[in-house]
Design a protein around this motif. Structure first.
Motif, PDB file in Angstrom:
ATOM      1  N   LYS A   1       0.840  -1.211   0.000  1.00 50.41           N
ATOM      2  CA  LYS A   1       0.000   0.000   0.000  1.00 50.41           C
ATOM      3  C   LYS A   1       0.865   1.247   0.000  1.00 50.41           C
ATOM      4  CE  LYS A   1      -3.174  -2.417   2.940  1.00 50.41           C
ATOM      5  NZ  LYS A   1      -3.574  -2.571   4.303  1.00 50.41           N
TER       6      LYS A   1
ATOM      7  N   GLU B   1       2.464   1.776  -3.402  1.00 54.42           N
ATOM      8  CA  GLU B   1       1.476   2.291  -4.344  1.00 54.42           C
ATOM      9  C   GLU B   1       1.226   3.786  -4.116  1.00 54.42           C
ATOM     10  OE1 GLU B   1      -3.223   1.568  -4.840  1.00 54.42           O
ATOM     11  OE2 GLU B   1      -2.009  -0.263  -4.938  1.00 54.42           O
ATOM     12  N   GLN B   2       1.090   4.196  -2.858  1.00 51.51           N
ATOM     13  CA  GLN B   2       0.868   5.611  -2.539  1.00 51.51           C
ATOM     14  C   GLN B   2       2.068   6.465  -2.945  1.00 51.51           C
ATOM     15  OE1 GLN B   2      -0.116   6.070   1.613  1.00 51.51           O
ATOM     16  NE2 GLN B   2      -1.771   4.562   1.496  1.00 51.51           N
TER      17      GLN B   2
ATOM     18  N   LEU C   1       4.280   5.833  -5.304  1.00 49.52           N
ATOM     19  CA  LEU C   1       4.316   5.943  -6.769  1.00 49.52           C
ATOM     20  C   LEU C   1       3.304   6.965  -7.278  1.00 49.52           C
ATOM     21  CD1 LEU C   1       4.780   2.211  -7.820  1.00 49.52           C
ATOM     22  CD2 LEU C   1       6.409   4.081  -8.140  1.00 49.52           C
ATOM     23  N   LYS C   2       2.109   6.980  -6.677  1.00 49.15           N
ATOM     24  CA  LYS C   2       1.097   7.974  -7.068  1.00 49.15           C
ATOM     25  C   LYS C   2       1.561   9.393  -6.756  1.00 49.15           C
ATOM     26  CE  LYS C   2      -3.046   5.130  -6.750  1.00 49.15           C
ATOM     27  NZ  LYS C   2      -4.291   4.851  -6.014  1.00 49.15           N
ATOM     28  N   SER C   3       2.387   9.547  -5.716  1.00 44.69           N
ATOM     29  CA  SER C   3       2.927  10.858  -5.339  1.00 44.69           C
ATOM     30  C   SER C   3       4.118  11.256  -6.197  1.00 44.69           C
ATOM     31  CB  SER C   3       3.357  10.851  -3.873  1.00 44.69           C
ATOM     32  OG  SER C   3       2.278  10.557  -3.037  1.00 44.69           O
TER      33      SER C   3
ATOM     34  N   SER D   1       2.437   9.903   2.913  1.00 42.57           N
ATOM     35  CA  SER D   1       1.751   8.628   2.670  1.00 42.57           C
ATOM     36  C   SER D   1       1.433   7.970   4.005  1.00 42.57           C
ATOM     37  CB  SER D   1       2.640   7.691   1.857  1.00 42.57           C
ATOM     38  OG  SER D   1       2.941   8.247   0.619  1.00 42.57           O
TER      39      SER D   1
END
Length: 157
Positions: free
Chosen positions: A15, A18-19, A21-23, A69
């Motif tokens: 998790k 993933e967070q 990478l989105k940032s 995150s």
């Protein structure tokens, strides 16, 4: 840019990655496939290679961005400074994971406490200390990488 080790809440590794990478933060969470046994079935599951650790690559000045995150607890420190992982070490982990199923290891006449040098596979030329020997596997400590490696004996395949 350096690779740092972020310590996460338990079971939050994927998790957090993933967070991050989105940032827009470059990160790496090595994943392995394991067979888990339940009372009624067996199932292949994807689990992190290192529990509660995610590697992040960013500038020293941007280190606090990871705390945006949820699930990030802190950085891993070594000798009072944030631990830095070399690019070569990340490459070794990636290379090992790519070929983990096809590696045969043959170890002969060794005993616990011996220091050996691995001759083949992704960890070739790495020195390891033999920590455990039993009927099915060897446990080796790779001090330079700060990890423990469990390898099946060749005759158990």
């Amino acid at each position: 840019m350096n690779w740092y080790v972020v310590y996460t809440k338990p079971k939050w590794e994927k998790k957090v990655a993933e967070q991050l990478l989105k940032s827009g933060i470059e990160c790496y969470c090595p994943i392995i496939t394991q067979v888990r046994q339940w009372t009624d079935r067996k199932k292949k599951v994807q689990v992190p290679l290192f529990n509660s650790y995610v590697f992040v690559q960013l500038q020293e000045a941007q280190r606090n961005l990871v705390f945006q995150s949820s699930g990030v607890v802190r950085y891993l420190f070594w000798l009072g400074k944030p631990a830095i992982v070399k690019d070569e070490e990340i490459s070794v982990i990636k290379k090992w994971l790519e070929g983990a199923d096809g590696n045969d290891v043959l170890v002969e006449s060794i005993k616990i406490g011996d220091t050996i040098q691995l001759e083949s596979g992704p960890f070739s030329k790495q020195k390891a200390i033999v920590q455990e020997i039993n009927k099915t596997h060897y446990v080796l400590v790779l001090e330079s990488l700060g990890c423990v490696l469990k390898m099946k004996k060749k005759d158990t395949f």
